[in-house]
Enzyme design. Sequence first.
Site, PDB file in Angstrom:
ATOM      1  N   ASP A 197       0.861  -1.179   0.000  1.00 51.10           N
ATOM      2  CA  ASP A 197       0.000   0.000   0.000  1.00 51.10           C
ATOM      3  C   ASP A 197       0.900   1.233   0.000  1.00 51.10           C
ATOM      4  OD1 ASP A 197      -3.087   0.628   0.984  1.00 51.10           O
ATOM      5  OD2 ASP A 197      -1.654   2.213   1.480  1.00 51.10           O
ATOM      6  N   LYS A 199       0.751   3.738   1.693  1.00 54.97           N
ATOM      7  CA  LYS A 199       0.962   4.294   3.039  1.00 54.97           C
ATOM      8  C   LYS A 199       2.149   3.623   3.740  1.00 54.97           C
ATOM      9  CE  LYS A 199      -3.267   4.060   4.843  1.00 54.97           C
ATOM     10  NZ  LYS A 199      -4.281   3.800   3.803  1.00 54.97           N
ATOM     11  N   HIS A 269     -10.774  -4.429  -3.416  1.00 56.18           N
ATOM     12  CA  HIS A 269      -9.409  -4.654  -2.930  1.00 56.18           C
ATOM     13  C   HIS A 269      -9.479  -5.062  -1.463  1.00 56.18           C
ATOM     14  CE1 HIS A 269     -10.375  -0.380  -2.311  1.00 56.18           C
ATOM     15  NE2 HIS A 269      -9.704  -0.516  -1.171  1.00 56.18           N
ATOM     16  N   VAL A 270      -8.447  -5.792  -1.035  1.00 53.48           N
ATOM     17  CA  VAL A 270      -8.406  -6.308   0.340  1.00 53.48           C
ATOM     18  C   VAL A 270      -7.147  -5.765   1.016  1.00 53.48           C
ATOM     19  CG1 VAL A 270      -8.241  -8.403   1.739  1.00 53.48           C
ATOM     20  CG2 VAL A 270      -9.639  -8.412  -0.350  1.00 53.48           C
ATOM     21  N   HIS A 271      -7.308  -5.311   2.262  1.00 51.71           N
ATOM     22  CA  HIS A 271      -6.187  -4.751   3.015  1.00 51.71           C
ATOM     23  C   HIS A 271      -5.533  -5.858   3.858  1.00 51.71           C
ATOM     24  CE1 HIS A 271      -7.712  -0.494   2.493  1.00 51.71           C
ATOM     25  NE2 HIS A 271      -8.779  -1.208   2.189  1.00 51.71           N
TER      26      HIS A 271
HETATM   27  N1  GTA Z   1       0.083   1.062  -3.852  1.00 54.28           N
HETATM   28  O1  GTA Z   1      -1.474   4.769  -5.991  1.00 54.28           O
HETATM   29  C1  GTA Z   1      -1.589   3.983  -5.054  1.00 54.28           C
HETATM   30  C2  GTA Z   1      -2.614   4.058  -4.058  1.00 54.28           C
HETATM   31  N2  GTA Z   1      -3.652   4.919  -3.856  1.00 54.28           N
HETATM   32  C3  GTA Z   1      -4.031   6.052  -4.653  1.00 54.28           C
HETATM   33  C4  GTA Z   1      -4.326   4.520  -2.743  1.00 54.28           C
HETATM   34  N3  GTA Z   1      -3.743   3.431  -2.248  1.00 54.28           N
HETATM   35  C5  GTA Z   1      -2.677   3.126  -3.035  1.00 54.28           C
HETATM   36  N4  GTA Z   1      -1.780   2.118  -2.951  1.00 54.28           N
HETATM   37  C6  GTA Z   1      -0.819   2.039  -3.897  1.00 54.28           C
HETATM   38  N5  GTA Z   1      -0.738   2.933  -4.909  1.00 54.28           N
HETATM   39  O2  GTA Z   1      -5.104   1.814   1.769  1.00 54.28           O
HETATM   40  C7  GTA Z   1      -4.173   2.666  -1.102  1.00 54.28           C
HETATM   41  C8  GTA Z   1      -4.633   3.514   0.062  1.00 54.28           C
HETATM   42  C9  GTA Z   1      -5.648   2.610   0.765  1.00 54.28           C
HETATM   43  C10 GTA Z   1      -6.157   1.722  -0.356  1.00 54.28           C
HETATM   44  C11 GTA Z   1      -7.566   2.068  -0.730  1.00 54.28           C
HETATM   45  O3  GTA Z   1      -5.328   1.940  -1.473  1.00 54.28           O
HETATM   46  O4  GTA Z   1      -3.557   3.872   0.903  1.00 54.28           O
HETATM   47  P1  GTA Z   1      -9.876   2.323   0.455  1.00 54.28           P
HETATM   48  O5  GTA Z   1     -10.525   2.389  -0.887  1.00 54.28           O
HETATM   49  O6  GTA Z   1     -10.563   1.537   1.481  1.00 54.28           O
HETATM   50  O7  GTA Z   1      -9.622   3.810   0.830  1.00 54.28           O
HETATM   51  O8  GTA Z   1      -8.416   1.727   0.299  1.00 54.28           O
HETATM   52  P2  GTA Z   1      -9.228   4.499   2.214  1.00 54.28           P
HETATM   53  O9  GTA Z   1      -8.789   3.536   3.210  1.00 54.28           O
HETATM   54  O10 GTA Z   1     -10.268   5.482   2.583  1.00 54.28           O
HETATM   55  O11 GTA Z   1      -8.060   5.375   1.720  1.00 54.28           O
HETATM   56  P3  GTA Z   1      -6.930   5.964   2.520  1.00 54.28           P
HETATM   57  O12 GTA Z   1      -6.247   6.802   1.492  1.00 54.28           O
HETATM   58  O13 GTA Z   1      -6.156   4.927   3.198  1.00 54.28           O
HETATM   59  O14 GTA Z   1      -7.605   6.931   3.605  1.00 54.28           O
HETATM   60  C12 GTA Z   1      -7.931   6.540   4.932  1.00 54.28           C
HETATM   61  C13 GTA Z   1      -7.319   7.498   5.909  1.00 54.28           C
HETATM   62  O15 GTA Z   1      -5.932   7.197   6.029  1.00 54.28           O
HETATM   63  C14 GTA Z   1      -7.336   8.960   5.446  1.00 54.28           C
HETATM   64  O16 GTA Z   1      -8.540   9.605   5.772  1.00 54.28           O
HETATM   65  C15 GTA Z   1      -6.169   9.515   6.188  1.00 54.28           C
HETATM   66  O17 GTA Z   1      -6.547   9.868   7.509  1.00 54.28           O
HETATM   67  C16 GTA Z   1      -5.203   8.372   6.272  1.00 54.28           C
HETATM   68  N6  GTA Z   1      -4.134   8.471   5.263  1.00 54.28           N
HETATM   69  C17 GTA Z   1      -4.301   8.423   3.927  1.00 54.28           C
HETATM   70  N7  GTA Z   1      -3.118   8.520   3.289  1.00 54.28           N
HETATM   71  C18 GTA Z   1      -2.180   8.631   4.243  1.00 54.28           C
HETATM   72  C19 GTA Z   1      -0.775   8.757   4.200  1.00 54.28           C
HETATM   73  N8  GTA Z   1      -0.097   8.773   3.035  1.00 54.28           N
HETATM   74  N9  GTA Z   1      -0.124   8.850   5.355  1.00 54.28           N
HETATM   75  C20 GTA Z   1      -0.786   8.799   6.529  1.00 54.28           C
HETATM   76  N10 GTA Z   1      -2.125   8.666   6.631  1.00 54.28           N
HETATM   77  C21 GTA Z   1      -2.819   8.602   5.522  1.00 54.28           C
END
Ligand code: GTA
Length: 329
Positions: A197, A199, A269-271
């Site tokens: 991921d 993150k 997708h699965v985490h």
């Molecule tokens: N490898 O380009 C990518 C990519 N993108 C655009 C998203 N993901 C990616 N992974 C790769 N390449 O875990 C990942 C995301 C997420 C998953 C999608 O795909 O990191 P989801 O559809 O359930 O969405 O999962 P989710 O969980 O809401 O997304 P996200 O971005 O994780 O947001 C949840 C919270 O995490 C945010 O509200 C924020 O508080 C926190 N967060 C987001 N990004 C970051 C970060 N970079 N650092 C720290 N905290 C973060």
Amino acid sequence: KRDGVEADELPQRAEKKARVDDENGGGGGGGGEGGEEAESENVLCGFKTSNVLNDSAREKTMFIRGKLADQEAVVILEKTPIREDTLAELFSGSTLKLEMKNDIYSTYRLHCSSSSSMIKTTVVCPATDKHVTKYQRQESSLVEETGEDYQSITLPYIQKQTFSVQWVYNILEKKAEADRIVYEDPDPEVGFVLLPDFKWDQKQVDDLYLIAIVHQRDIKSLRDLTSEHLPLLQNIFQKGKEAILQRYNLPASKLRVYLHYQPSYYHLHVHFTKLGYEAPGCGVERAHLLADVIQNLQSDPRYYETRTLYFPLRANDGLLSKFKEAGRL
Ligand code: GTA
């Protein structure tokens, strides 16, 4: 050494000291298709801060909105964990400034070399209003969504309003992040790609975070899953766990494997995260364990089509307004 994995065994590690993770086209379809990683050029030197959207002293993160060459951008800064393999460098190559001393207790400011104090930086550019909304600090409300609510409120909304999944297609088509793939099953029905991921900086397994992205393109979320998808889900569960054991020496008993509802990106997708690591979004109000999902579908093939599901929505989320307008909140 942590959890039986030598830090040196982790893939693609420390040499990219100032890596910038680029979201590659996550901006409402406006971004490019390719996925070049900026390695040494400082793309942020011209970044102009507009405002801080959110920050957390505990998580040591800051979400900043600004302009990058006249385009809206969101930059996420996150202080990375201290790695055991940097301790020698940390102690010998740093300067210490005494803050206070009292009996056997003393506190210092340690100024360390750049590699030990790396800040993981994520850039979303061009960022849409939806990205700004997503990263802004907001109160959340728990929503109760029946199967009918999904059909009449949620589905019409997500068909118009969701984030682009171009970045997902880039991964599946090997146009981006191909060198990061940990495992792939290419089967069009039950296959998937497992990769870190964005993150996770992959420097230590303590905060391990991978995602498995399915090859099928018409499964939006948990709500679309029926017993027909059991072979796919079982395949991801089994092969994902095996690949993580092989690559990171982390057994299944140390993993939290789950789906988000609602997700941000509507392509199934699965985490896979390490148990004990409080990944954003791993709380009970949003995460559904894959093992439970499989069992629920085994006992009722239409479980996720018909059941009431609960999830939090931020105050500024358009979907929350739709639930309010429909008198469901
Ligand atoms: N490898 O380009 C990518 C990519 N993108 C655009 C998203 N993901 C990616 N992974 C790769 N390449 O875990 C990942 C995301 C997420 C998953 C999608 O795909 O990191 P989801 O559809 O359930 O969405 O999962 P989710 O969980 O809401 O997304 P996200 O971005 O994780 O947001 C949840 C919270 O995490 C945010 O509200 C924020 O508080 C926190 N967060 C987001 N990004 C970051 C970060 N970079 N650092 C720290 N905290 C973060």
